[in-house]
Scaffold this motif. Sequence first.
Motif, PDB file in Angstrom:
ATOM      1  N   PHE A 194      -2.138   8.539   4.294  1.00  0.00           N
ATOM      2  CA  PHE A 194      -2.466   9.136   2.997  1.00  0.00           C
ATOM      3  C   PHE A 194      -3.681  10.047   3.154  1.00  0.00           C
ATOM      4  CE2 PHE A 194      -4.731   9.163  -1.076  1.00  0.00           C
ATOM      5  CZ  PHE A 194      -3.727   9.510  -1.950  1.00  0.00           C
TER       6      PHE A 194
ATOM      7  N   ARG B  43      -0.839  -7.624  -1.702  1.00  0.00           N
ATOM      8  CA  ARG B  43      -2.033  -6.779  -1.684  1.00  0.00           C
ATOM      9  C   ARG B  43      -1.796  -5.589  -0.776  1.00  0.00           C
ATOM     10  NH1 ARG B  43      -2.968  -9.485  -5.118  1.00  0.00           N
ATOM     11  NH2 ARG B  43      -4.650 -10.936  -5.622  1.00  0.00           N
ATOM     12  N   GLY B  44      -2.620  -4.566  -0.950  1.00  0.00           N
ATOM     13  CA  GLY B  44      -2.547  -3.412  -0.064  1.00  0.00           C
ATOM     14  C   GLY B  44      -2.934  -2.170  -0.820  1.00  0.00           C
ATOM     15  N   THR B  45      -3.678  -1.292  -0.174  1.00  0.00           N
ATOM     16  CA  THR B  45      -4.120  -0.114  -0.906  1.00  0.00           C
ATOM     17  C   THR B  45      -3.778   1.178  -0.178  1.00  0.00           C
ATOM     18  OG1 THR B  45      -6.295  -0.397   0.040  1.00  0.00           O
ATOM     19  CG2 THR B  45      -5.929  -1.330  -2.146  1.00  0.00           C
ATOM     20  N   ILE B  46      -4.579   1.574   0.733  1.00  0.00           N
ATOM     21  CA  ILE B  46      -4.536   2.952   1.221  1.00  0.00           C
ATOM     22  C   ILE B  46      -4.394   2.959   2.731  1.00  0.00           C
ATOM     23  CG2 ILE B  46      -7.038   3.065   1.395  1.00  0.00           C
ATOM     24  CD1 ILE B  46      -6.997   5.867   0.277  1.00  0.00           C
ATOM     25  N   ALA B  47      -3.736   3.992   3.280  1.00  0.00           N
ATOM     26  CA  ALA B  47      -3.520   4.046   4.723  1.00  0.00           C
ATOM     27  C   ALA B  47      -3.992   5.371   5.301  1.00  0.00           C
ATOM     28  CB  ALA B  47      -2.044   3.842   5.038  1.00  0.00           C
TER      29      ALA B  47
ATOM     30  N   TYR C 256       0.829  -1.215   0.000  1.00  0.00           N
ATOM     31  CA  TYR C 256       0.000   0.000   0.000  1.00  0.00           C
ATOM     32  C   TYR C 256       0.859   1.259   0.000  1.00  0.00           C
ATOM     33  CZ  TYR C 256       0.871   1.138   4.851  1.00  0.00           C
ATOM     34  OH  TYR C 256       1.474   1.521   6.018  1.00  0.00           O
ATOM     35  N   GLN C 257       2.080   1.140   0.536  1.00  0.00           N
ATOM     36  CA  GLN C 257       2.928   2.324   0.537  1.00  0.00           C
ATOM     37  C   GLN C 257       3.300   2.736  -0.885  1.00  0.00           C
ATOM     38  OE1 GLN C 257       5.662   0.343   3.564  1.00  0.00           O
ATOM     39  NE2 GLN C 257       5.828   2.516   4.018  1.00  0.00           N
ATOM     40  N   LEU C 258       3.420   1.758  -1.745  1.00  0.00           N
ATOM     41  CA  LEU C 258       3.750   2.061  -3.135  1.00  0.00           C
ATOM     42  C   LEU C 258       2.553   2.618  -3.874  1.00  0.00           C
ATOM     43  CD1 LEU C 258       6.528   1.684  -4.535  1.00  0.00           C
ATOM     44  CD2 LEU C 258       6.318   0.496  -2.397  1.00  0.00           C
TER      45      LEU C 258
ATOM     46  N   MET D 254       0.193   4.308  -2.499  1.00  0.00           N
ATOM     47  CA  MET D 254       0.050   5.682  -2.003  1.00  0.00           C
ATOM     48  C   MET D 254       1.119   6.581  -2.598  1.00  0.00           C
ATOM     49  SD  MET D 254      -1.225   5.551   1.845  1.00  0.00           S
ATOM     50  CE  MET D 254       0.450   5.582   2.414  1.00  0.00           C
TER      51      MET D 254
ATOM     52  N   ILE E  58       6.209  -6.563   0.055  1.00  0.00           N
ATOM     53  CA  ILE E  58       6.629  -6.543  -1.346  1.00  0.00           C
ATOM     54  C   ILE E  58       7.788  -7.504  -1.599  1.00  0.00           C
ATOM     55  CG2 ILE E  58       7.763  -5.110  -3.084  1.00  0.00           C
ATOM     56  CD1 ILE E  58       6.193  -2.757  -2.022  1.00  0.00           C
TER      57      ILE E  58
ATOM     58  N   PHE F 230      -6.261   5.436  -9.291  1.00  0.00           N
ATOM     59  CA  PHE F 230      -6.518   4.006  -9.524  1.00  0.00           C
ATOM     60  C   PHE F 230      -8.023   3.773  -9.707  1.00  0.00           C
ATOM     61  CE2 PHE F 230      -2.616   3.659  -6.739  1.00  0.00           C
ATOM     62  CZ  PHE F 230      -1.762   3.205  -7.736  1.00  0.00           C
TER      63      PHE F 230
ATOM     64  N   TYR G 263      -7.330   9.268  -4.794  1.00  0.00           N
ATOM     65  CA  TYR G 263      -6.991   7.859  -4.969  1.00  0.00           C
ATOM     66  C   TYR G 263      -7.798   7.247  -6.127  1.00  0.00           C
ATOM     67  CZ  TYR G 263      -5.073   3.444  -3.534  1.00  0.00           C
ATOM     68  OH  TYR G 263      -4.362   2.285  -3.518  1.00  0.00           O
TER      69      TYR G 263
ATOM     70  N   SER H 225       1.305  -8.368   2.528  1.00  0.00           N
ATOM     71  CA  SER H 225       1.534  -6.954   2.226  1.00  0.00           C
ATOM     72  C   SER H 225       2.995  -6.699   1.877  1.00  0.00           C
ATOM     73  CB  SER H 225       1.152  -6.102   3.444  1.00  0.00           C
ATOM     74  OG  SER H 225       2.052  -6.364   4.519  1.00  0.00           O
TER      75      SER H 225
END
Lengths: 524, 524
Positions: free
Chosen positions: B202, B195-199, A8-10, A12, B184, B265, B261, B182
Amino acid sequence: MAPLADLYQLTMAYGHWRAGRHRVPAAAELFFRRGPFGGVFALGAGLAEVLRCLRAFRFSAADVAYLRSVLPSTTEDAFFDYLATLDTSEVTVSAVPEGSVIFARVPFLQVKGPLLVVQLLETMLLCLVNYASLVATNATRFRLLAGPNVKLMEMGLRRAQGPDGALSASKYSYIGGFDCTSNILAGKLYGIPVRGTIAHSFIMSFTSLEEVQPRELLPLAGGKPVDLPALAESWLQRVCELLQTPPEKANRGELGAFVSYAITFPCDFQGLLDTYCIRRSGLPNFCAVALALHQLGYRAIGVRLDSGDLAQQSKEIRRVLRACGAHFQVPWFETIPIAVSNDISEQSLEEFSREGSEINMIGVGTNLVTCPLQPSLGCVYKLVEVNGSPCLKLTEDEEKMTIPGTKTIYRLYDAAGHPFMDLMALEDEPSPSAGQELVVHVLGQLGETSKVVPTNVEALHRMYFKDGQVCEPLPSLSEVRSHAQVSLSLLSPAHRQLHEPQPYLVAMTERLHQLLAELRQASQ
Amino acid sequence: MAPLADLYQLTMAYGHWRAGRHRVPAAAELFFRRGPFGGVFALGAGLAEVLRCLRAFRFSAADVAYLRSVLPSTTEDAFFDYLATLDTSEVTVSAVPEGSVIFARVPFLQVKGPLLVVQLLETMLLCLVNYASLVATNATRFRLLAGPNVKLMEMGLRRAQGPDGALSASKYSYIGGFDCTSNILAGKLYGIPVRGTIAHSFIMSFTSLEEVQPRELLPLAGGKPVDLPALAESWLQRVCELLQTPPEKANRGELGAFVSYAITFPCDFQGLLDTYCIRRSGLPNFCAVALALHQLGYRAIGVRLDSGDLAQQSKEIRRVLRACGAHFQVPWFETIPIAVSNDISEQSLEEFSREGSEINMIGVGTNLVTCPLQPSLGCVYKLVEVNGSPCLKLTEDEEKMTIPGTKTIYRLYDAAGHPFMDLMALEDEPSPSAGQELVVHVLGQLGETSKVVPTNVEALHRMYFKDGQVCEPLPSLSEVRSHAQVSLSLLSPAHRQLHEPQPYLVAMTERLHQLLAELRQASQ
């Protein structure tokens, strides 16, 4: 090494880049929310490793190619080109010196730089600091419980999260006050003293005295070689008579293993007593071999126990060693060090001192390296300022609220030299002065103000990383270890307590409190 | 890489060498003593890594020089010369295939070779197998609790014992049944889906809709670019009206972050709902952006929650998503996946199913990778035969007794296809046959004999390493993962149970039992 990051850091990072916000200045802080293991303090550790990884932070061509395969297909090519150029040349890191006592909610690492990089560093910093600080703290607790005179050995290689987890455990336990490790690689890489002698499997691989090979040992002062198995066997008869145990119950495989080990390492003979019955086999066999060695001018270096009621057994063993020493007129016998291992925990150490044990050295494995009382320090990394604006995260959970703005942290000391409060101030506020009254807001009682007069004031952070380079000389591992012991010794007894310690005060200046109040108001 | 070893192994190695016993044939077994986490089974893992390290096992010149500096000064030079020549060319390893269900006290790795090398391997093998099997087992428990349809994501990089501990956690959680990570680097190295999206950070880095840049999005089917902030703002009014929440309470920084976001995406938009108030801000903002995206032909991929009562909130969120889907005639809205994280434990998963949650994906970090319910599997490695003689360690602790001799292990299956007993036999005994009655001694009731008739008999071990080489093709990580699920599915429900399972029977043949009795007798 590819940067340590969560996906997710990437995503973001791409978000920031696409919005043209990637180079906006940002600041983040790293801290933990609660004192670990029910105590009030932790030991900050991992900084040297953080600095090493900051310098090396870079995406290789292979990293970028991999990221291209996992980020959404709509991600623009130019972003990957940008990633390939990324480094930490614009990042600034200040921190509490490694091995310092730190407290909940007080930032112990501060990062400034371009928003995209500051966010990308989050996981790497947490990964390198979290376990390091946790296991160092755990080690300090064992040290505090054992007292200053007992030797502590880390032996968690078999129970850690693989080889590198074990190396971290060895390093940071040493910082926390352990004396040595069993892990050869940790000794080789970090210069930590390594220790270790004999194991059950060695003893079990012998079934009789006949197997001992070679059989002779030269007396220390020179002279004719002596048949050690025969000498030990004759001492065994005398020892068993003294101890009133049947000589035939002393396992001759064990005796053979002891004799073989003594011939091999006459200056380093240690007996592991509990492969068979301690009282009727391990202890008489050890005494027999140690007395035979003594006759040749050598001293045994210790005994070890790995099962049963260790405190109780240590007292019985000490009694036997004293009796042998007195009877056979070998004065050093009564001070032979007794080492123990076998699932040692904080509770074990408490029992040892309650029962007045005769233990001189303690090996700790699982309960040191896996920190079962609290398996994670739970450090977090929070943005506190973006583009000059302080950030606030308001949640229904008061404890999870972040304190906005870039800060300077002061540690305030009382007249006895103990720290009594960590004070967060805005960066542009003047430093508090020793001897002058301060009006502060203590976390947990933010509505009221408190007045304090510190006898001494210390700026807690130092600048360690600037312009892509480490900018402060780093202490050696043993210097960090000494600093940790000093830092711990300054704590007041009420804060050093391992259970139900007095809460440590963390406060904000009036200006910081005002900023917080304004931001809260604005976000309602 | 220098061999992983504890110092005592080297001192013992010297002892064996000096006694001329270093090349005596020996055999050792690796096993654990109790089922972890209160269950009856574990998942054997770490074998591929073991085989890799066995091949690489060698002391470099630098290793030898270091050992020279730490072993007693009486150690002979020729020993160090010997160490420099050491390898695993005479070692044989057989094991249970990686990812198989294994049980307490049943050896799952067997090593044969020259005594010195067999003993030197102890720590390395334990270090590579212990945590791997523990975390893989932990992962299977989460999988069993979550059921087959919920996605499980490993996200422990920040809480593991450093970067490599985290990689082990990712790999072995995947084997145990997790779907993705998560991390990488784990994705890059092992091919595990990431996987992973937003934190939160952000979201917090936005304070208003004005900051969104770029602001336009092309409809999926093509056409004129649309101002997404304006479109989202207008949808927000309609959503708030439907949900009866005040539009001014929807945080516009959060809305800006969502919009930004979504523009970045559009095919992968996920909303993290709990930075501010979920009901009045996160959820209305998400619905507004998702409906705006829908208008342009895109589908949001999910929402995520990271605090509070996750099961309860998931149900409320599902209700709102259904209401929005129905009112605005967007059928896919009601099946938007709900992902959760925040200190998820086995207990959390039990609560989720008790409360009938609407959760579709679960991220687990600390409680997966640190295994707080039991931080170590406690595997041990014991010599069972030296120079053709079986070894016995008799202690007062019955559970710590080793079972002597080199063995073949059979798994016996019942008519329903469930394994019901692991049977240890001496190596030279004939294999038991399916359908034939066997007389066995069950561990824990050794005095009596039991009769069993297996419907099927499986030899549990395969030969993996011989003459310094891997001699059996190794499955891929995803094949190991599939094998693990098959192995688990064969367990009877009574053994698969996570709490208070039915004990699994482990037994010896009559001949093995007789050998044990003889050795016991002899050592009394």
